[in-house]
Design a protein around this motif. Structure first.
Motif, short mmCIF file in Angstrom:
data_model
loop_
_atom_site.label_atom_id
_atom_site.label_comp_id
_atom_site.label_asym_id
_atom_site.label_seq_id
_atom_site.Cartn_x
_atom_site.Cartn_y
_atom_site.Cartn_z
N ASN A 228 -0.59 2.12 -3.92
CA ASN A 228 0.22 1.28 -3.05
C ASN A 228 0.95 0.19 -3.82
O ASN A 228 2.04 -0.23 -3.44
N PHE A 229 0.32 -0.29 -4.90
CA PHE A 229 0.89 -1.40 -5.65
C PHE A 229 2.08 -1.01 -6.52
O PHE A 229 3.12 -1.66 -6.49
N PHE A 230 1.94 0.05 -7.31
CA PHE A 230 2.99 0.39 -8.28
C PHE A 230 4.35 0.67 -7.68
O PHE A 230 5.37 0.31 -8.27
N PRO A 231 4.45 1.32 -6.50
CA PRO A 231 5.79 1.49 -5.92
C PRO A 231 6.49 0.16 -5.61
O PRO A 231 7.71 0.11 -5.52
N LYS A 232 5.73 -0.93 -5.49
CA LYS A 232 6.36 -2.24 -5.26
C LYS A 232 7.09 -2.73 -6.51
O LYS A 232 8.12 -3.38 -6.40
N ILE A 233 6.54 -2.43 -7.69
CA ILE A 233 7.18 -2.91 -8.92
C ILE A 233 8.05 -1.83 -9.58
O ILE A 233 8.92 -2.15 -10.37
N MET A 234 7.78 -0.56 -9.25
CA MET A 234 8.56 0.56 -9.77
C MET A 234 8.80 1.53 -8.61
O MET A 234 7.98 2.41 -8.37
N PRO A 235 9.89 1.34 -7.87
CA PRO A 235 10.11 2.18 -6.68
C PRO A 235 10.11 3.68 -6.95
O PRO A 235 9.82 4.46 -6.06
N GLN A 236 10.40 4.09 -8.19
CA GLN A 236 10.42 5.51 -8.52
C GLN A 236 9.00 6.08 -8.68
O GLN A 236 8.81 7.28 -8.69
N PHE A 237 8.02 5.22 -8.83
CA PHE A 237 6.63 5.62 -9.05
C PHE A 237 6.06 6.26 -7.79
O PHE A 237 6.19 5.72 -6.70
N LYS A 238 5.45 7.41 -7.96
CA LYS A 238 4.80 8.10 -6.83
C LYS A 238 3.42 8.53 -7.28
O LYS A 238 3.24 9.03 -8.38
N SER A 239 2.43 8.32 -6.43
CA SER A 239 1.07 8.74 -6.75
C SER A 239 0.42 9.30 -5.49
O SER A 239 0.62 8.76 -4.40
N GLU A 240 -0.32 10.37 -5.67
CA GLU A 240 -1.02 10.96 -4.53
C GLU A 240 -2.33 11.57 -4.99
O GLU A 240 -2.48 11.98 -6.14
N VAL A 241 -3.27 11.61 -4.08
CA VAL A 241 -4.55 12.27 -4.34
C VAL A 241 -4.34 13.73 -3.95
O VAL A 241 -4.00 14.03 -2.81
N VAL A 242 -4.54 14.64 -4.90
CA VAL A 242 -4.37 16.07 -4.60
C VAL A 242 -5.71 16.76 -4.36
O VAL A 242 -5.74 17.87 -3.84
#
Length: 157
Positions: free
Chosen positions: A29-43
Motif C-alpha cells: 500500500n505504501f510504495f504506490p504512494k511514492i512510486m505510482p508505477q509500483f505494483k505488488s500483489e500476493v499471488v
C-alpha cells in the motif's frame, strides 16, 4: 555454486518501527504512494511467511520489470524480514537465486536500515556492476521512503 554477499546501509531520521511498516509490513500500500508505477500483489498465501509476492516496478531505461519473492521470515518485533527472489529481477544464467534480508535497527531518534543480498551463483562470483547498481537503487529507494515519511508524518505510524 558460489555465494556473493553485499550489504548496503542507510542511516535514516525515521524511527525503526515506522520504517519497518513502510518497507515491509505495508509496502504493497505504501510504495504506490511514492512510486505510482509500483505494483505488488500476493499471488500465493496471505502475505506472511511462505507467501509468494509479485512486484512490478519500472527501471530507468527499460520496460517494467517483474520479480517474484518468497517470504522466508517477517519479524516485526526485531524489524527483520527475509525474502528469496524466485523469478525475474537479477536472476540470470549465472545467478540462480538471491536471498534478501532487511534489518532495521533503532539509532537515537532514527534508524539504520541494512539490506544484505546473498547472490547464489552457478559458477563464480556475481557481476559486481549488477550488485553495485542494485545497491544504488536500494539506497535511493530508502531515501525516497524517508523523504515521503518526513513530509507525511501521519503515514505508517
Amino acid at each position: 555454486m558460489g555465494v556473493t554477499t553485499a550489504t548496503h546501509e542507510f542511516k535514516s531520521s525515521i524511527p525503526a518501527p515506522r520504517m519497518f511498516k513502510a518497507l515491509v509490513q505495508d509496502s504493497a500500500n505504501f510504495f504506490p504512494k511514492i512510486m505510482p508505477q509500483f505494483k505488488s500483489e500476493v499471488v500465493q498465501g496471505d502475505g506472511g511467511v511462505g507467501s509468494i509476492l509479485k512486484t512490478c516496478y519500472p527501471e530507468e531505461g527499460t520496460q517494467v520489470k517483474t520479480v517474484k519473492h518468497k517470504v522466508e521470515a517477517k519479524d516485526p518485533a526485531s524489524y527483520y524480514a527475509k525474502y528469496t527472489v524466485i523469478e525475474g529481477g537479477p536472476l540470470s544464467d549465472n545467478v540462480e537465486s538471491v536471498v534478501n534480508e532487511v534489518k532495521i535497527e533503532p539509532a537515537g531518534d532514527g534508524s539504520i536500515v541494512r539490506a544484505t543480498n546473498h547472490y547464489h551463483t552457478k559458477g563464480g562470483a556475481a557481476d559486481k556492476a549488477m550488485i553495485d547498481a542494485i545497491g544504488e537503487k536500494t539506497l535511493s529507494m530508502y531515501k525516497l521512503v524517508q523523504d515521503y515519511l518526513l513530509a507525511n508524518p501521519g503515514v505508517c505510524v
